[in-house]
Write a protein that holds these residues in place. Structure first.
Motif, PDB file in Angstrom:
ATOM      1  N   ILE A  14       0.645  -0.951   0.076  1.00  0.00           N
ATOM      2  CA  ILE A  14      -0.069   0.160  -0.069  1.00  0.00           C
ATOM      3  C   ILE A  14       1.154   1.303   0.620  1.00  0.00           C
ATOM      4  O   ILE A  14       1.834   1.623   0.788  1.00  0.00           O
ATOM      5  CB  ILE A  14      -1.128   0.138   1.417  1.00  0.00           C
ATOM      6  CG1 ILE A  14      -1.978  -1.403   0.880  1.00  0.00           C
ATOM      7  CG2 ILE A  14      -1.540   1.775   1.421  1.00  0.00           C
ATOM      8  CD1 ILE A  14      -3.261  -0.915   2.489  1.00  0.00           C
ATOM      9  N   ALA A  15       0.909   2.087  -0.680  1.00  0.00           N
ATOM     10  CA  ALA A  15       1.352   3.254  -1.441  1.00  0.00           C
ATOM     11  C   ALA A  15       0.776   4.510  -0.961  1.00  0.00           C
ATOM     12  O   ALA A  15      -0.657   4.877  -0.936  1.00  0.00           O
ATOM     13  CB  ALA A  15       1.711   3.428  -2.514  1.00  0.00           C
ATOM     14  N   SER A  16       1.369   5.070  -0.757  1.00  0.00           N
ATOM     15  CA  SER A  16       0.546   6.773   0.062  1.00  0.00           C
ATOM     16  C   SER A  16       1.333   8.006  -0.527  1.00  0.00           C
ATOM     17  O   SER A  16       2.357   8.287  -1.015  1.00  0.00           O
ATOM     18  CB  SER A  16       1.234   6.965   1.623  1.00  0.00           C
ATOM     19  OG  SER A  16       0.475   8.917   2.054  1.00  0.00           O
ATOM     20  N   VAL A  17       0.050   8.605  -2.174  1.00  0.00           N
ATOM     21  CA  VAL A  17       0.775   9.282  -2.646  1.00  0.00           C
ATOM     22  C   VAL A  17       0.267  10.642  -3.041  1.00  0.00           C
ATOM     23  O   VAL A  17      -0.332  10.761  -2.725  1.00  0.00           O
ATOM     24  CB  VAL A  17      -0.014   8.537  -4.633  1.00  0.00           C
ATOM     25  CG1 VAL A  17       1.288   6.933  -4.731  1.00  0.00           C
ATOM     26  CG2 VAL A  17      -1.138   8.273  -4.027  1.00  0.00           C
ATOM     27  N   TYR A  18       0.606  11.474  -3.371  1.00  0.00           N
ATOM     28  CA  TYR A  18       0.611  12.496  -2.975  1.00  0.00           C
ATOM     29  C   TYR A  18       0.311  13.575  -4.553  1.00  0.00           C
ATOM     30  O   TYR A  18       0.289  12.446  -5.576  1.00  0.00           O
ATOM     31  CB  TYR A  18       1.852  14.012  -2.715  1.00  0.00           C
ATOM     32  CG  TYR A  18       2.911  13.609  -3.162  1.00  0.00           C
ATOM     33  CD1 TYR A  18       3.771  14.073  -4.466  1.00  0.00           C
ATOM     34  CD2 TYR A  18       4.048  12.621  -2.329  1.00  0.00           C
ATOM     35  CE1 TYR A  18       4.467  14.156  -4.752  1.00  0.00           C
ATOM     36  CE2 TYR A  18       5.581  12.716  -2.862  1.00  0.00           C
ATOM     37  CZ  TYR A  18       5.797  13.246  -4.128  1.00  0.00           C
ATOM     38  OH  TYR A  18       6.925  12.724  -4.501  1.00  0.00           O
ATOM     39  N   GLU A  19      -0.183  14.953  -5.124  1.00  0.00           N
ATOM     40  CA  GLU A  19       0.022  15.346  -5.986  1.00  0.00           C
ATOM     41  C   GLU A  19       0.251  14.312  -7.105  1.00  0.00           C
ATOM     42  O   GLU A  19       1.633  14.473  -7.032  1.00  0.00           O
ATOM     43  CB  GLU A  19      -0.238  16.424  -6.098  1.00  0.00           C
ATOM     44  CG  GLU A  19      -0.698  17.110  -7.754  1.00  0.00           C
ATOM     45  CD  GLU A  19      -1.082  18.859  -7.260  1.00  0.00           C
ATOM     46  OE1 GLU A  19      -1.697  19.806  -8.602  1.00  0.00           O
ATOM     47  OE2 GLU A  19      -0.370  19.110  -6.333  1.00  0.00           O
ATOM     48  N   GLY A  20      -0.306  13.903  -8.088  1.00  0.00           N
ATOM     49  CA  GLY A  20       0.611  13.206  -9.738  1.00  0.00           C
ATOM     50  C   GLY A  20      -0.545  12.672 -10.308  1.00  0.00           C
ATOM     51  O   GLY A  20      -1.501  13.390 -10.748  1.00  0.00           O
ATOM     52  N   ASP A  21      -0.431  11.928 -10.837  1.00  0.00           N
ATOM     53  CA  ASP A  21      -1.471  11.097 -12.200  1.00  0.00           C
ATOM     54  C   ASP A  21      -2.204  10.301 -11.458  1.00  0.00           C
ATOM     55  O   ASP A  21      -3.298  10.083 -11.833  1.00  0.00           O
ATOM     56  CB  ASP A  21      -0.283   9.660 -12.270  1.00  0.00           C
ATOM     57  CG  ASP A  21       1.025  10.621 -13.342  1.00  0.00           C
ATOM     58  OD1 ASP A  21       0.311  10.967 -13.959  1.00  0.00           O
ATOM     59  OD2 ASP A  21       1.952   9.399 -13.000  1.00  0.00           O
ATOM     60  N   PHE A  22      -2.564   9.999 -10.060  1.00  0.00           N
ATOM     61  CA  PHE A  22      -3.622   9.707  -9.315  1.00  0.00           C
ATOM     62  C   PHE A  22      -4.916  10.042  -8.430  1.00  0.00           C
ATOM     63  O   PHE A  22      -5.489   9.746  -7.894  1.00  0.00           O
ATOM     64  CB  PHE A  22      -3.216   8.195  -7.821  1.00  0.00           C
ATOM     65  CG  PHE A  22      -1.813   7.363  -9.150  1.00  0.00           C
ATOM     66  CD1 PHE A  22      -3.095   5.977  -9.185  1.00  0.00           C
ATOM     67  CD2 PHE A  22      -1.052   7.205  -8.976  1.00  0.00           C
ATOM     68  CE1 PHE A  22      -2.262   5.021  -9.834  1.00  0.00           C
ATOM     69  CE2 PHE A  22       0.117   6.693  -9.570  1.00  0.00           C
ATOM     70  CZ  PHE A  22      -0.948   5.116 -10.393  1.00  0.00           C
ATOM     71  N   THR A  23      -4.131  11.158  -8.269  1.00  0.00           N
ATOM     72  CA  THR A  23      -4.543  12.633  -7.337  1.00  0.00           C
ATOM     73  C   THR A  23      -4.094  13.936  -7.540  1.00  0.00           C
ATOM     74  O   THR A  23      -3.137  13.899  -7.740  1.00  0.00           O
ATOM     75  CB  THR A  23      -4.288  11.811  -6.028  1.00  0.00           C
ATOM     76  OG1 THR A  23      -5.578  12.867  -5.315  1.00  0.00           O
ATOM     77  CG2 THR A  23      -3.213  11.910  -5.220  1.00  0.00           C
ATOM     78  N   ASP A  24      -5.149  14.955  -6.743  1.00  0.00           N
ATOM     79  CA  ASP A  24      -4.755  16.265  -6.659  1.00  0.00           C
ATOM     80  C   ASP A  24      -4.746  16.832  -5.109  1.00  0.00           C
ATOM     81  O   ASP A  24      -4.392  17.632  -5.070  1.00  0.00           O
ATOM     82  CB  ASP A  24      -5.796  16.952  -7.026  1.00  0.00           C
ATOM     83  CG  ASP A  24      -5.844  17.169  -8.738  1.00  0.00           C
ATOM     84  OD1 ASP A  24      -4.849  16.822  -9.611  1.00  0.00           O
ATOM     85  OD2 ASP A  24      -6.971  17.186  -9.637  1.00  0.00           O
ATOM     86  N   GLY A  25      -4.399  15.579  -4.393  1.00  0.00           N
ATOM     87  CA  GLY A  25      -4.419  16.111  -2.884  1.00  0.00           C
ATOM     88  C   GLY A  25      -3.401  15.128  -2.549  1.00  0.00           C
ATOM     89  O   GLY A  25      -1.998  14.625  -2.765  1.00  0.00           O
ATOM     90  N   GLY A  26      -4.395  13.643  -1.367  1.00  0.00           N
ATOM     91  CA  GLY A  26      -4.071  12.788  -0.755  1.00  0.00           C
ATOM     92  C   GLY A  26      -4.506  11.481  -1.314  1.00  0.00           C
ATOM     93  O   GLY A  26      -5.786  11.442  -1.234  1.00  0.00           O
ATOM     94  N   HIS A  27      -3.797  10.278  -1.528  1.00  0.00           N
ATOM     95  CA  HIS A  27      -4.555   8.862  -1.878  1.00  0.00           C
ATOM     96  C   HIS A  27      -3.659   7.565  -1.492  1.00  0.00           C
ATOM     97  O   HIS A  27      -2.531   7.971  -1.291  1.00  0.00           O
ATOM     98  CB  HIS A  27      -4.013   8.863  -3.190  1.00  0.00           C
ATOM     99  CG  HIS A  27      -5.663   8.604  -3.973  1.00  0.00           C
ATOM    100  ND1 HIS A  27      -6.797   7.686  -2.931  1.00  0.00           N
ATOM    101  CD2 HIS A  27      -5.420   7.315  -5.102  1.00  0.00           C
ATOM    102  CE1 HIS A  27      -7.331   6.830  -3.876  1.00  0.00           C
ATOM    103  NE2 HIS A  27      -6.573   6.265  -5.261  1.00  0.00           N
ATOM    104  N   TYR A  28      -4.542   6.596  -1.106  1.00  0.00           N
ATOM    105  CA  TYR A  28      -3.642   5.370  -0.970  1.00  0.00           C
ATOM    106  C   TYR A  28      -4.149   3.801  -2.445  1.00  0.00           C
ATOM    107  O   TYR A  28      -5.097   5.024  -3.112  1.00  0.00           O
ATOM    108  CB  TYR A  28      -4.231   4.784  -0.097  1.00  0.00           C
ATOM    109  CG  TYR A  28      -3.737   5.310   1.201  1.00  0.00           C
ATOM    110  CD1 TYR A  28      -2.611   4.984   1.938  1.00  0.00           C
ATOM    111  CD2 TYR A  28      -5.246   5.925   1.826  1.00  0.00           C
ATOM    112  CE1 TYR A  28      -2.198   5.456   2.928  1.00  0.00           C
ATOM    113  CE2 TYR A  28      -4.393   6.243   3.359  1.00  0.00           C
ATOM    114  CZ  TYR A  28      -3.101   6.373   3.774  1.00  0.00           C
ATOM    115  OH  TYR A  28      -2.672   7.146   5.109  1.00  0.00           O
ATOM    116  N   ILE A  29      -3.524   3.196  -2.667  1.00  0.00           N
ATOM    117  CA  ILE A  29      -2.841   2.765  -4.020  1.00  0.00           C
ATOM    118  C   ILE A  29      -2.512   1.330  -3.749  1.00  0.00           C
ATOM    119  O   ILE A  29      -1.150   1.602  -2.084  1.00  0.00           O
ATOM    120  CB  ILE A  29      -2.875   3.606  -5.323  1.00  0.00           C
ATOM    121  CG1 ILE A  29      -0.623   3.924  -4.772  1.00  0.00           C
ATOM    122  CG2 ILE A  29      -3.029   4.523  -5.806  1.00  0.00           C
ATOM    123  CD1 ILE A  29      -0.361   4.146  -6.151  1.00  0.00           C
ATOM    124  N   VAL A  30      -2.826   0.466  -3.976  1.00  0.00           N
ATOM    125  CA  VAL A  30      -2.083  -0.684  -3.684  1.00  0.00           C
ATOM    126  C   VAL A  30      -1.592  -1.391  -4.960  1.00  0.00           C
ATOM    127  O   VAL A  30      -1.864  -1.026  -6.293  1.00  0.00           O
ATOM    128  CB  VAL A  30      -2.995  -1.745  -3.583  1.00  0.00           C
ATOM    129  CG1 VAL A  30      -2.588  -2.959  -3.213  1.00  0.00           C
ATOM    130  CG2 VAL A  30      -3.958  -1.494  -2.499  1.00  0.00           C
TER     131      VAL A  30
END
Length: 389
Positions: A330-346
């Motif tokens: 599980i990764a915590s990602v910031y603004e980029g390809d997946f979100t404009d804020g904060g997000h979790y992806i697997v």
């Protein structure tokens, strides 16, 4: 209606093939595309023949070649645009004619997806997502999560319990005023405006009582039985309209959804669906209003579910090793390809070319393609690898 759509698609495909064959013939005999030489070009050619300077001749030739290539490029682009426009017009016209007319949004949804709900097998198909909320790391120490949106449909033609929820071609999407008149909240309307793929979930809001389920009633046994880490979408109609923290689960539920995916994939059990993980997370104060799901849930809270987590160093080799060992991340990602804020992806797998399989709880589209590990690392705050405790 289904047979009419199939016939329309077949006719459209045949039409496109005929158009492409015609264009191929045109491109193969495209001398007429090139305009006759202008007086200036003719004069340049005469000068070239009379001029013994190699560089002058070379410049004339290059200039003439550039003009010819430009004409061909413009023609090809124009042809492609025409084919695309004709194709979209044909599809929309046929499907619009084949779709049943209804007097309200609720009736349209019922006629298209079926009037009864059941508990048949679920398969995530076309869905849509929106941005997650602000990164918890930016607003609260060691907290991350977000607001997403979209919606999922059932794998059957009926609404069923709700994983899939795509809007068929030909169904007009209501404007904001009409949606408000149907009782759709502004935050969901805004979600649809930011990400049109979430239209099905948002438009389905007035009909939510037919498909929404209580956390303990949601059955994910079919997904668990498939093996591997399943893809759950936080705006699945079974739980997307529920509340998580200070908003809809569809907007805030990326953290619980990711942990549910990892748990189900590792254990093969179906006793922790995303909504149940959300209820548990709130009871443990893992949700931080205005920030999202705290990292603490991913680091140590997971132990209550029988999982053990290890922080993964931001190095491609380490990620490769953990994924090769069969440990989902599980990764915590910031603004980029997946979100404009904060997000979790697997992250579930990696191939020999360092391309990673990603389960994005906010986007089936993102989940349908592989991502280069180095591109992912450039968007991560931190990450955890999981195994049985």
């Amino acid at each position: 209606m289904k047979e009419q759509k199939q016939l329309a698609a077949s006719q459209l495909e045949q039409m496109e093939e005929e158009l492409l064959d015609t264009l191929d013939m045109i491109h193969g005999n495209a001398d007429w595309i090139e305009d006759p030489l202008s007086e200036e070009e003719q004069a340049a050619l005469i000068a070239e023949e009379q001029d013994d300077t190699y560089e002058d001749r070379r410049k004339v030739r290059l200039d003439r070649m550039r003009k010819r290539k430009l004409r061909r490029l413009i023609f090809r682009v124009s042809s492609s645009v025409v084919i695309f426009a004709l194709s979209m017009f044909a599809v929309r016209s046929v499907e619009s004619a084949a779709s049943p007319e209804s007097e309200s949004i609720a009736e349209s949804i019922s006629e298209i997806f079926g009037a009864e709900s059941s508990s048949e097998e679920i398969s995530v198909e076309e869905t849509s997502v929106s941005e997650d909320g602000n990164s918890a790391e930016e607003s609260v120490n060691a907290a991350e999560g977000g607001n997403a949106s979209g919606e999922a449909d059932s794998g059957t033609e009926e609404i069923v319990s709700g994983a899939q929820y795509a809007i068929p071609e030909g169904i007009e999407i209501p404007d904001a005023a009409e949606l408000r008149s149907q009782g759709v909240p502004d935050n969901l309307i805004d979600l649809m405006n930011r990400n049109p793929e979430t239209a099905g979930f948002v438009i389905g809001y007035p009909d939510r009582d037919r498909v929404q389920q209580e956390p303990d009633e949601i059955d994910i046994s079919s997904e668990a039985a498939e093996g591997g880490v399943p893809l759950f979408i936080q705006w699945d109609r079974r739980w997307g309209y529920l509340t998580y923290g200070d908003d809809f689960f569809a907007l805030n539920g990326c953290g619980p959804t990711c942990l549910s995916m990892v748990y189900t994939g590792i254990t093969g059990n179906s006793d922790w669906n995303p909504a149940q993980v959300g209820v548990w997370a709130e009871s443990k104060n893992y949700y931080v209003n205005g920030a999202g799901t705290a990292w603490e849930m991913m680091e140590t809270g997971c132990e209550e579910l029988g999982l053990s987590s290890t922080v993964v160093g931001m190095d491609a080799g380490i990620f490769r090793a953990r994924l090769t060992e069969g440990k989902p991340i599980i990764a915590s990602v910031y603004e980029g390809d997946f979100t404009d804020g904060g997000h979790y992806i697997v992250l579930t797998d990696i191939d020999e070319d360092d391309m990673v399989t990603v389960n994005d709880p906010n986007s089936p589209e993102n989940s349908s393609v592989k991502w280069n590990i180095h591109d992912l690392l450039g968007q991560m705050n931190t990450a955890w690898a999981y195994e049985l405790a």
